[in-house]
Design a protein around this motif. Structure first.
Motif, short mmCIF file in Angstrom:
data_model
loop_
_atom_site.label_atom_id
_atom_site.label_comp_id
_atom_site.label_asym_id
_atom_site.label_seq_id
_atom_site.Cartn_x
_atom_site.Cartn_y
_atom_site.Cartn_z
N MET A 1 -48.14 6.38 -44.09
CA MET A 1 -48.14 6.52 -42.70
C MET A 1 -49.29 7.38 -42.39
N ALA A 2 -49.96 7.11 -41.73
CA ALA A 2 -51.46 7.94 -41.26
C ALA A 2 -50.88 9.20 -40.56
N THR A 3 -51.55 10.48 -40.63
CA THR A 3 -51.37 11.86 -40.01
C THR A 3 -52.13 12.28 -39.32
N ILE A 4 -52.06 13.04 -38.34
CA ILE A 4 -53.17 13.75 -37.48
C ILE A 4 -52.52 15.08 -37.16
N GLU A 5 -53.52 15.88 -36.67
CA GLU A 5 -52.85 17.28 -36.26
C GLU A 5 -53.47 17.36 -34.86
N THR A 6 -52.88 18.29 -33.98
CA THR A 6 -53.23 18.52 -32.64
C THR A 6 -52.52 19.69 -32.17
N ASP A 7 -52.91 20.60 -31.21
CA ASP A 7 -52.47 21.57 -30.76
C ASP A 7 -51.38 21.40 -29.62
N PRO A 114 -52.81 4.69 -26.02
CA PRO A 114 -52.03 3.86 -25.18
C PRO A 114 -51.25 2.97 -25.88
N LEU A 115 -50.30 2.14 -25.24
CA LEU A 115 -49.20 1.26 -25.92
C LEU A 115 -48.58 1.71 -27.06
N SER A 116 -48.05 3.07 -26.91
CA SER A 116 -47.41 3.61 -28.15
C SER A 116 -46.32 4.48 -27.35
N GLU A 117 -45.23 5.07 -28.28
CA GLU A 117 -44.23 5.73 -27.94
C GLU A 117 -43.72 6.67 -28.91
N VAL A 118 -43.45 7.82 -28.36
CA VAL A 118 -43.04 8.81 -29.33
C VAL A 118 -41.65 8.57 -29.68
N THR A 119 -41.31 8.40 -31.02
CA THR A 119 -40.04 8.11 -31.80
C THR A 119 -39.40 9.43 -32.10
N GLN A 120 -40.16 10.52 -32.39
CA GLN A 120 -39.27 11.49 -32.79
C GLN A 120 -40.63 13.01 -32.45
N GLY A 122 -40.31 17.40 -32.93
CA GLY A 122 -39.45 18.85 -32.94
C GLY A 122 -39.88 19.64 -34.10
N ASP A 123 -39.73 21.00 -33.89
CA ASP A 123 -40.14 21.59 -35.34
C ASP A 123 -41.64 21.48 -35.59
N GLY A 124 -42.48 21.31 -34.64
CA GLY A 124 -44.01 21.09 -35.04
C GLY A 124 -44.23 19.86 -35.66
N LYS A 125 -43.30 18.70 -35.55
CA LYS A 125 -43.51 17.71 -36.25
C LYS A 125 -43.44 16.45 -35.24
N ALA A 126 -43.91 15.35 -35.23
CA ALA A 126 -43.50 14.29 -34.38
C ALA A 126 -44.17 13.01 -34.82
N THR A 127 -43.65 11.99 -34.49
CA THR A 127 -43.99 10.69 -34.79
C THR A 127 -44.16 9.67 -33.56
N GLU A 135 -47.06 -0.11 -36.08
CA GLU A 135 -47.50 0.91 -37.06
C GLU A 135 -47.33 2.60 -36.46
N GLU A 136 -46.68 3.30 -37.61
CA GLU A 136 -46.34 4.97 -37.19
C GLU A 136 -47.45 5.63 -37.69
N THR A 137 -47.54 6.83 -36.88
CA THR A 137 -48.55 7.82 -37.14
C THR A 137 -47.53 9.20 -36.76
N GLY A 138 -47.87 9.90 -38.08
CA GLY A 138 -47.26 11.50 -38.02
C GLY A 138 -48.26 12.45 -37.19
#
Length: 482
Positions: A1-7, A114-120, A122-127, A135-138
């Motif tokens: 799973m690919a991962t990214i960072e953001t504020d 676009p064409l994406s939805e947040v599935t989780q 909390g606690d500074g993490k999301a998917t 395809e999922e992105t952390g």
């Protein structure tokens, strides 16, 4: 799973989420923002709206703070004559696409999925998950998740009818109507509008302007609505006195009335609020805005059916609780029952700022994009959640005349706090989305004598605020029960 960072991870690229991002970009020049949205293009529910939908509030204070919307040419024909034009749904979508492609993405500080939805989250993490590929992105969220889905706007294209539809029943949603020309040899002989809100009003106006005879239209209205007179919502110095007089009238009506219902009766008597049928007491108020010309058109539809909510439809027949209504066999039923906002749903009411999450809510109902922009300003300029929440108390989404004073009072409480805070007051004087801030600043700079009307406003506050507080307190239990 690919991962990214953001504020900031912003859930939803509708008008509210975009207004928040736009202001945050200006107020916090070092932050990075990631936007995730289910639609293929920015604009939220506008992507799903019927083709003849139009913004019923002035474009001058809709959209985002950084980018003008609409023009200053007054309509010189039609039911909106004499007022600023209403932006079409197509124009709204083009505006938001321009915002994304010309401001957000080129900044290098916004990523858009676009064409994406947040599935989780909390606690500074999301998917989030791509709707098309799966395809999922952390996401590592360094600061906060911003929930822009509070309003959960429902439009006919995404709404499921809450009544039974028998097989073979001619049935449509408003978005289907412009394609009727392709069935010129098999057109309905009659039209039945099901619903009492702004979508139903838009549909009635569209049918009438398309040439349908009023006698060929039936209108099912389970309850009637008070509607804001668009004359008193117009931007700019030329309409400033009308806008202020409307606020004065609301305060004086609150002082005089014993209930919110009576307050609206007073406002209706003086033309500040409108209703389609003068003989029926409206039980609903959803902040819809309309022109007097549109009301006159809609009054030509005299076959109005009032048996409560529809339970079932079949060719030539509608079933209600305790009543059956007949219509022509070839009548086309048009479902206009989608609710723009789930007024009775209190799932996330509460403070906006919740440690690592911001839940965008109205701070000045019904100005949702202004509220979101101000929330971003609070986030960037104040240090702790307690201070931010004290300066931005969410307005309850009331849906009846009797409960409206709760929201009206909350608007005044927030406005009072903002006017006393130098940071916010300075921002409001330049905020495009604030209906009066920039207009007043320009008029003051020019020494415009029309500002004299504000003297009456100050007097009306002294007279009317005790009445507003009294009506709000009386309405509190009724609103909670709803």
């Amino acid at each position: 799973m690919a991962t990214i960072e953001t504020d900031y991870l912003v859930i939803g690229a509708g008008a509210v989420g975009l207004a928040f991002v736009d202001t945050l970009l200006d107020e916090d020049p070092d932050c990075h923002i990631t936007i995730v949205d289910k639609h293929a293009k920015p604009g939220g529910h506008w992507n799903d709206a019927y083709s003849f939908v139009a913004l019923h509030q002035p474009s001058a204070f809709y959209g985002v703070n950084s980018m003008e919307f609409g023009d200053d040419v007054i309509d010189d024909h039609g039911p909106n004559k004499g007022l600023y034009p209403l932006a079409s749904g197509t124009e709204v979508l083009a505006y938001f696409s321009h915002l994304m492609n010309r401001r957000f993405l080129p900044s290098g500080r916004v990523s858009y999925h676009p064409l994406s939805e947040v599935t989780q989250a909390g606690d500074g993490k999301a998917t989030f998950r791509s709707i098309l590929s799966g395809e999922e992105t952390g996401v590592t969220v360094r600061r906060k998740v911003v929930d822009g889905t509070f309003y959960q706007t429902s439009v006919p294209a995404t709404h499921k009818a809450q009544f039974e539809i028998a097989g073979g029943t001619p049935f449509a949603i408003p978005g289907d109507l412009p394609d009727l020309w392709m069935k010129a040899d098999d057109l309905p002989g009659h039209y039945v509008i099901v619903g009492a809100g702004k979508t139903a009003m838009d549909t009635g106006v569209w049918l009438l302007q398309a040439g349908v005879d009023p006698s060929a239209i039936s209108w099912v209205r389970s309850r009637d609505s008070w509607i804001i007179n668009r004359l008193y919502t117009q931007p700019g110095p030329d309409f400033f006195e009308d806008v202020v007089q409307n606020q004065i009238a609301m305060l004086r009506a609150a002082a005089e009335a014993e209930t919110g219902d009576e307050m609206f009766e007073i406002l209706g008597r003086d033309g500040y609020m409108l209703r389609i049928d003068e003989s029926v007491k409206p039980e609903m108020f959803h902040y819809a805005t309309i022109s007097e010309g549109e009301v006159e058109l809609l009054r030509t539809i005299t076959n109005v059916i009032r048996h409560g909510r529809v339970q079932a439809i079949a060719p030539g027949t509608m079933t209600f609780e305790g009543a059956i209504e007949s219509v022509p066999e070839d009548a086309l039923f048009i479902d206009c029952t989608a609710s723009a906002v789930p007024f009775s749903d209190s799932r996330v009411h509460g403070p906006q700022f919740r440690e690592d999450r911001i839940v965008l809510q109205p701070l000045h109902a019904p100005l949702v994009t202004f509220s979101a922009a101000l929330t971003a300003f609070l986030e960037a300029n104040f240090d702790d959640d307690e201070a931010k929440n004290a300066l931005g108390i969410p307005s309850p989404l009331t849906d009846t005349p009797n409960t409206f004073p709760l929201s009206f009072l909350n608007n005044f409480i927030n406005r009072g706090a903002w006017s006393q805070n130098p940071k916010i007051a300075a921002w409001l004087s330049k905020a495009r989305l604030d209906p009066t801030g920039t207009t007043m600043a320009k008029m003051m700079a020019a020494g415009d004598t029309r500002l004299a009307v504000m003297g009456g406003f100050s007097e009306a506050i002294a007279v009317g605020m005790p009445g507003v507080q009294r009506l709000a307190e009386a309405a509190r239990a009724e609103h909670i029960e709803r």
